[in-house]
Design an enzyme around this catalytic site. Structure first.
Site, PDB file in Angstrom:
ATOM      1  N   SER A 229       3.223  -8.934   0.138  1.00 26.99           N
ATOM      2  CA  SER A 229       4.881  -8.101   1.060  1.00 26.99           C
ATOM      3  C   SER A 229       3.189  -7.226   1.877  1.00 26.99           C
ATOM      4  O   SER A 229       4.408  -6.877   2.711  1.00 26.99           O
ATOM      5  CB  SER A 229       5.000  -7.700  -0.426  1.00 26.99           C
TER       6      SER A 229
ATOM      7  N   TYR B 260       7.896 -12.626  -0.320  1.00 25.27           N
ATOM      8  CA  TYR B 260       7.648 -11.963  -0.460  1.00 25.27           C
ATOM      9  C   TYR B 260       8.612 -11.550   0.255  1.00 25.27           C
ATOM     10  O   TYR B 260       9.112  -9.562  -0.651  1.00 25.27           O
ATOM     11  CB  TYR B 260       5.875 -11.834   0.401  1.00 25.27           C
TER      12      TYR B 260
ATOM     13  N   LYS C 169      -6.110  -0.666  -3.083  1.00 25.39           N
ATOM     14  CA  LYS C 169      -6.223   0.577  -3.439  1.00 25.39           C
ATOM     15  C   LYS C 169      -6.405  -0.186  -4.594  1.00 25.39           C
ATOM     16  O   LYS C 169      -5.914  -0.246  -6.024  1.00 25.39           O
ATOM     17  CB  LYS C 169      -4.920   1.039  -4.124  1.00 25.39           C
TER      18      LYS C 169
ATOM     19  N   ALA D  15       6.475  -1.353  -0.099  1.00 23.80           N
ATOM     20  CA  ALA D  15       6.471  -2.395   1.782  1.00 23.80           C
ATOM     21  C   ALA D  15       7.301  -2.520   1.674  1.00 23.80           C
ATOM     22  O   ALA D  15       8.087  -2.814   3.072  1.00 23.80           O
ATOM     23  CB  ALA D  15       5.362  -3.537   1.349  1.00 23.80           C
TER      24      ALA D  15
ATOM     25  N   LYS E 249      -3.853   6.673  -8.380  1.00 22.49           N
ATOM     26  CA  LYS E 249      -2.268   7.078  -8.424  1.00 22.49           C
ATOM     27  C   LYS E 249      -1.829   5.537  -9.340  1.00 22.49           C
ATOM     28  O   LYS E 249      -1.068   5.728 -10.309  1.00 22.49           O
ATOM     29  CB  LYS E 249      -1.321   7.272  -6.857  1.00 22.49           C
TER      30      LYS E 249
ATOM     31  N   ASP F 260       1.459   9.309  -2.292  1.00 24.98           N
ATOM     32  CA  ASP F 260       0.899   8.327  -2.357  1.00 24.98           C
ATOM     33  C   ASP F 260       1.697   8.302  -4.217  1.00 24.98           C
ATOM     34  O   ASP F 260       2.291   7.389  -4.560  1.00 24.98           O
ATOM     35  CB  ASP F 260      -0.122   7.804  -2.032  1.00 24.98           C
TER      36      ASP F 260
ATOM     37  N   SER G 245       8.012   0.836  -7.748  1.00 24.51           N
ATOM     38  CA  SER G 245       6.745   0.754  -7.837  1.00 24.51           C
ATOM     39  C   SER G 245       5.792  -0.945  -9.070  1.00 24.51           C
ATOM     40  O   SER G 245       6.709  -0.789  -9.697  1.00 24.51           O
ATOM     41  CB  SER G 245       6.109   1.469  -8.228  1.00 24.51           C
TER      42      SER G 245
ATOM     43  N   ASN H 255       2.829  -1.033 -10.457  1.00 19.24           N
ATOM     44  CA  ASN H 255       2.513  -0.428 -11.707  1.00 19.24           C
ATOM     45  C   ASN H 255       3.147   0.221 -12.423  1.00 19.24           C
ATOM     46  O   ASN H 255       3.054   0.137 -13.646  1.00 19.24           O
ATOM     47  CB  ASN H 255       1.150   0.460 -11.023  1.00 19.24           C
TER      48      ASN H 255
ATOM     49  N   GLU I 110      -2.162  -3.177  -9.088  1.00 19.83           N
ATOM     50  CA  GLU I 110      -3.709  -2.543  -8.888  1.00 19.83           C
ATOM     51  C   GLU I 110      -4.198  -1.912 -10.159  1.00 19.83           C
ATOM     52  O   GLU I 110      -5.527  -2.062 -10.812  1.00 19.83           O
ATOM     53  CB  GLU I 110      -3.933  -2.345  -7.784  1.00 19.83           C
TER      54      GLU I 110
END
Length: 335
Positions: A11, A49, A106, A140, A191, A244, A254, A256, A281
């Site tokens: 994405s 995506y 990241k 994204a 982050k 960010d 998000s 995460n 990540e």
């Protein structure tokens, strides 16, 4: 017109390929899956995506990385951080000797503690002044929908950063330049871990006070690590720092934060991985970030409890208790 290779077609990679095509560059996107490459070339969509986003007709895709890299002025890399070294080893011989390599990743490499730009220079031998990072509030799907957004392009060579700035400036995407590569990369990596913590709190049903506490203290521990590693403290008040961090912690887009919410609601790490589908990540990088902090004698309590939850060492409930029972300290300790 710049010749741009984007590796690969997730994405974020697809979105940056779109941005750079909209900016007037000749862009080729490397996709591992033939059906994605075919769809981008024929119906101008990424069906996996970004299925609802119309991509520029001029954007081309290929499954051959050598074809994508041929004569490229800019090589933009967007793959999971922990796969960078292996993939880059295979791609390096095809990267043009004068190309600028741009990291969209990241994370921190698990076994080495290296930032992504450091992995790139180590594997390819490309000097640091030809390696840049793009970081900031980069959800994204919003950028793919051509909603207004901004990012930081960081490179030790300011002129190189300005060249890349021109190559991705569009009416909806506004890049700024910086030379603090270390600070930008640390802000982008840490982050993700803080967003996991905010997701945990959200999944547990905790309120905005708790989430605000995690965001602000998460920024503090990011700044502590950055200061120790030579970053400019002002970087963490900018787009690649608090910008960010806010976007990743606050948005349901998000990965995460979503992963953390799954854990906070009682899922196992394996279940959350399956439910999230795309790479979060922070899950892979949290232990590497904690190890990096410990090697540099930096205290990062939120990162520590998140890593312990991911590793199965403590429960979600234990994580909250550990953070709230810490010895009181001055707000700016360690900075």
């Amino acid at each position: 017109m710049n010749r741009v290779a984007v590796l690969s077609a997730g994405s974020w990679g697809t979105t940056m390929a779109m941005v750079m095509a909209d900016a007037g560059n000749d862009v080729t996107l490397h996709a591992r899956r033939p059906e994605i490459a075919d769809a981008i070339n024929t119906v101008h969509r990424n069906p996996v995506y970004l299925p609802d986003i119309a991509l520029p007709a001029a954007l081309r895709a290929t499954t051959d990385p050598r074809e994508a890299l041929d004569s490229a002025d800019h090589v933009v890399v967007s793959i999971p951080a922990q796969t960078l070294r292996t993939n880059l080893t295979a791609w390096a011989p095809s990267i043009p000797t004068t190309a600028m390599v741009v990291s969209l990743m990241k994370g921190i490499e698990t076994h080495s503690g290296l930032r992504m730009s450091e992995v790139i220079t180590e594997v390819t031998g490309i000097p640091a002044e030809r390696v840049a990072v793009i970081s900031g509030p980069n959800l994204a799907r919003e950028i793919a929908a051509r909603q207004p957004a901004a990012s930081v392009i960081a490179c030790t060579d300011e002129t190189a950063a300005e060249t890349l700035q021109d190559a991705c400036l569009t009416p909806y995407f506004r890049p700024y330049t910086a030379t603090d590569v270390t600070g930008c990369e640390l802000g982008g990596a840490v982050k993700n871990v803080i967003a996991l913590a905010v997701g945990l709190a959200t999944g547990m049903g905790l309120g905005d006070n708790a989430k605000s506490l995690l965001i602000t203290r998460g920024l503090a521990e990011t700044a502590r690590l950055g200061e120790r590693l030579g970053a400019d403290p002002l970087t963490f008040s900018g787009l690649s720092g608090v910008g960010d961090l806010h976007a990743t912690c606050a948005s349901p887009l998000s990965r995460n934060r979503t992963f953390g919410e799954h854990l906070g609601r009682g899922m196992t790490v394996a279940q959350a991985t399956s439910a999230t589908r795309q790479t979060a990540e922070g899950v892979k990088s949290c232990r590497a970030i904690l190890d990096l902090a410990r090697r540099n004698d930096v205290e990062m309590p939120i990162t520590e409890v998140v890593a312990a939850v991911i590793d199965g060492q403590i429960t979600v409930q234990d994580a909250a208790s550990q953070l709230m029972s810490r010895t009181p300290k001055p707000e700016r300790y360690g900075i």
